[in-house]
Design an enzyme around this catalytic site. Structure first.
Site, short mmCIF file in Angstrom:
data_model
loop_
_atom_site.label_atom_id
_atom_site.label_comp_id
_atom_site.label_asym_id
_atom_site.label_seq_id
_atom_site.Cartn_x
_atom_site.Cartn_y
_atom_site.Cartn_z
N HIS A 1 -8.47 3.17 -2.35
CA HIS A 1 -9.29 3.15 -1.14
C HIS A 1 -10.41 4.16 -1.34
O HIS A 1 -10.17 5.27 -1.83
CB HIS A 1 -8.45 3.50 0.08
N HIS B 1 -11.72 -2.98 16.33
CA HIS B 1 -11.72 -1.54 15.99
C HIS B 1 -11.88 -0.75 17.29
O HIS B 1 -12.70 -1.12 18.15
CB HIS B 1 -12.85 -1.22 15.02
N LYS C 1 -20.78 -6.38 6.50
CA LYS C 1 -20.11 -5.87 5.28
C LYS C 1 -19.95 -7.01 4.26
O LYS C 1 -20.11 -6.80 3.07
CB LYS C 1 -18.74 -5.26 5.63
N ARG D 1 -14.78 3.37 5.99
CA ARG D 1 -15.46 4.55 6.51
C ARG D 1 -14.54 5.77 6.42
O ARG D 1 -14.94 6.86 6.08
CB ARG D 1 -15.87 4.33 7.97
N GLY D 2 -13.25 5.52 6.74
CA GLY D 2 -12.29 6.62 6.76
C GLY D 2 -12.02 7.08 8.17
O GLY D 2 -12.83 6.89 9.08
N ASP D 3 -10.84 7.65 8.34
CA ASP D 3 -10.44 8.19 9.64
C ASP D 3 -11.18 9.49 9.90
O ASP D 3 -11.64 10.15 8.97
CB ASP D 3 -8.93 8.49 9.63
N GLU E 1 0.84 -1.20 0.00
CA GLU E 1 0.00 0.00 0.00
C GLU E 1 0.87 1.25 0.00
O GLU E 1 1.93 1.27 0.61
CB GLU E 1 -0.86 -0.03 1.28
N GLN F 1 8.11 4.33 17.28
CA GLN F 1 6.90 3.60 16.87
C GLN F 1 6.35 2.71 17.98
O GLN F 1 5.21 2.27 17.90
CB GLN F 1 7.18 2.79 15.61
N TYR G 1 -6.65 6.78 0.62
CA TYR G 1 -7.38 8.04 0.39
C TYR G 1 -7.37 8.85 1.68
O TYR G 1 -7.66 8.32 2.75
CB TYR G 1 -8.84 7.76 -0.02
P1 FAD Z 1 -16.63 0.60 9.64
O1 FAD Z 1 -16.66 -0.78 9.11
O2 FAD Z 1 -17.74 1.52 9.26
O3 FAD Z 1 -16.57 0.49 11.23
C1 FAD Z 1 -16.31 1.65 12.03
C2 FAD Z 1 -16.77 1.40 13.45
O4 FAD Z 1 -18.20 1.42 13.50
C3 FAD Z 1 -16.38 0.04 14.03
O5 FAD Z 1 -16.16 0.21 15.41
C4 FAD Z 1 -17.60 -0.84 13.77
O6 FAD Z 1 -17.67 -1.91 14.70
C5 FAD Z 1 -18.73 0.16 13.93
N1 FAD Z 1 -19.89 -0.06 13.07
C6 FAD Z 1 -19.88 -0.50 11.80
N2 FAD Z 1 -21.13 -0.50 11.29
C7 FAD Z 1 -21.93 -0.04 12.28
C8 FAD Z 1 -23.33 0.22 12.37
N3 FAD Z 1 -24.15 -0.03 11.35
N4 FAD Z 1 -23.81 0.70 13.54
C9 FAD Z 1 -23.00 0.96 14.58
N5 FAD Z 1 -21.66 0.74 14.56
C10 FAD Z 1 -21.15 0.25 13.42
N6 FAD Z 1 -8.57 5.45 6.56
C11 FAD Z 1 -8.56 6.46 5.66
O7 FAD Z 1 -9.01 7.58 5.98
N7 FAD Z 1 -8.05 6.27 4.40
C12 FAD Z 1 -7.55 5.07 3.99
O8 FAD Z 1 -7.11 4.94 2.85
C13 FAD Z 1 -7.56 3.98 4.91
N8 FAD Z 1 -7.11 2.75 4.57
C14 FAD Z 1 -7.22 1.70 5.46
C15 FAD Z 1 -6.85 0.42 5.06
C16 FAD Z 1 -6.95 -0.66 5.93
C17 FAD Z 1 -6.56 -2.04 5.48
C18 FAD Z 1 -7.43 -0.45 7.25
C19 FAD Z 1 -7.52 -1.59 8.23
C20 FAD Z 1 -7.81 0.82 7.66
C21 FAD Z 1 -7.72 1.91 6.77
N9 FAD Z 1 -8.12 3.19 7.13
C22 FAD Z 1 -8.09 4.22 6.23
C23 FAD Z 1 -8.59 3.46 8.49
C24 FAD Z 1 -10.12 3.30 8.64
O9 FAD Z 1 -10.78 4.24 7.84
C25 FAD Z 1 -10.45 3.51 10.12
O10 FAD Z 1 -9.95 2.44 10.88
C26 FAD Z 1 -11.89 3.81 10.44
O11 FAD Z 1 -11.91 4.25 11.80
C27 FAD Z 1 -12.85 2.62 10.33
O12 FAD Z 1 -13.02 2.25 9.03
P2 FAD Z 1 -13.87 0.93 8.66
O13 FAD Z 1 -14.01 0.89 7.21
O14 FAD Z 1 -13.33 -0.24 9.37
O15 FAD Z 1 -15.29 1.36 9.31
#
Ligand code: FAD
Length: 317
Positions: free
Chosen positions: A95, A183, A199, A125-127, A19, A246, A51
């Protein structure tokens, strides 16, 4: 080609991928190529491009007033993917995040990706923005990755946001994130699993994990996925420790545990050079074991620095 097909075609052989971050605004694409070139000898079938959501900065005007301005530091994920595919003839995986996009903008971005010949998207979802204490969804955007998975799956079935569309089906292979150590916002691992399964049920075809330093965490995660009916490939995300700082920053940013044996070995080092050697050695051993455990791909978070990943790949592939 779809990532699931790359994995199928490998017939059980572990693949290598990595990545990258897109360039900082104002920098050329050459920096990205320089980060890719040393790793191409290990034949990555795909390369991910992250992203970064916009953030807010404050601009000071001559009269002293501060103006809050939205600013995207690394704006070019899609163009970086196109440049990678064009130059290296490998699949680039953008992403795709919820934050910063309305649903309409997301749909339009997906149409662009389809026209560019991109077959895979990692849906997240994104940070949270640095200026927000927690994730804030964009008005009329998606709040969770699952909603975005649903959106891409709908387009794969020819269902767009507006009924008057021509209804041509897209054909994206959708990946999502998984967290072997949970998470950080989730109250417990079981709740996090419930949403991960959601998902996958909505159409995700592979999972990429958050980085981890103890293979037992990955093994337990895979077992829990399988016993919960999640049967898609689970790609371990990996990053070697390369500096003593780190030991603090990785747990803080990524909410993970560093095993005692590794943290003590790093604390015993007398120089940063030694720390890097310990980190790389640890990751080589982790990768050797992950291969024997049948990991489909070893996926490295290079963060723009290919050299540690190259040393690990030389020892593994
Ligand atoms: P989700 O799957 O939406 O989960 C987020 C939280 O909400 C979790 O705690 C989950 O348990 C909870 N949740 C999910 N669905 C629901 C619901 N319906 N109701 C209530 N709670 C729910 N971030 C970036 O900004 N850009 C990137 O390019 C990026 N790349 C990444 C690549 C990888 C491989 C990983 C592991 C992470 C990456 N991240 C990136 C970080 C990621 O965006 C964050 O960890 C973010 O906080 C959660 O994203 P997610 O897609 O896991 O979210």
């Amino acid at each position: 080609m779809k990532i699931v097909d790359h994995i199928k075609n490998a017939n059980g052989k572990t693949l290598f991928s990595f990545e990258l971050l897109p360039p900082i605004k104002g920098q050329s694409i050459q920096g990205i190529f320089n980060a890719i070139d040393p790793l191409m000898e290990f034949n990555p079938p795909f390369i991910d491009v992250t992203y970064l959501r916009e953030d807010y900065i404050y601009k000071q005007h001559p009269n002293g007033l501060l103006e809050k301005v939205a600013y995207r530091k690394r704006p070019s994920t899609v163009a970086t993917c196109a440049a990678i595919m064009n130059k290296y003839k490998v699949d680039a995986v953008p992403h795709l995040i919820c934050g910063g996009f309305t649903k309409d903008e997301t749909e339009n971005a997906l149409i662009d990706l389809q026209f560019l010949g991109i077959d895979n998207v990692l849906v997240l979802r994104g940070d949270a923005r640095k200026s927000d204490s927690s994730f804030v969804p964009t008005p009329d955007g998606h709040a969770y990755a699952s909603e975005l998975v649903q959106h891409v799956s709908d387009m794969n079935r020819g269902k767009y946001l507006h009924d008057d569309m021509a209804n041509e089906k897209t054909d994206f292979c959708i990946g999502v994130a998984g967290y072997p150590e949970k998470h950080f916002e989730s109250p417990n691992l079981d709740t996090d699993f419930k949403y991960l399964k959601h998902k996958v049920d909505l159409g995700a075809e592979f999972i990429v994990t958050q980085m981890f330093f103890d293979n037992k965490a990955y093994q337990a995660f895979v077992e829990k996925c399988r016993s919960n009916g999640i049967n898609v490939p689970i790609i371990p995300g990996l990053k070697p420790i390369t500096s003593s700082k780190q030991l603090i920053s990785l747990p803080k940013i990524f909410h993970l545990d560093i095993p005692l044996e590794l943290s003590e070995a790093i604390q015993a080092c007398e120089s940063e050079k030694e720390v890097k050697e310990v980190g790389i050695e640890w990751m080589i051993n982790q990768c050797k074991e992950l291969k024997t455990m049948g990991a489909p791909v070893l996926h490295f978070y290079t963060m723009g620095n290919p050299e540690p990943t190259k040393r690990i790949a030389q020892a593994i592939f």
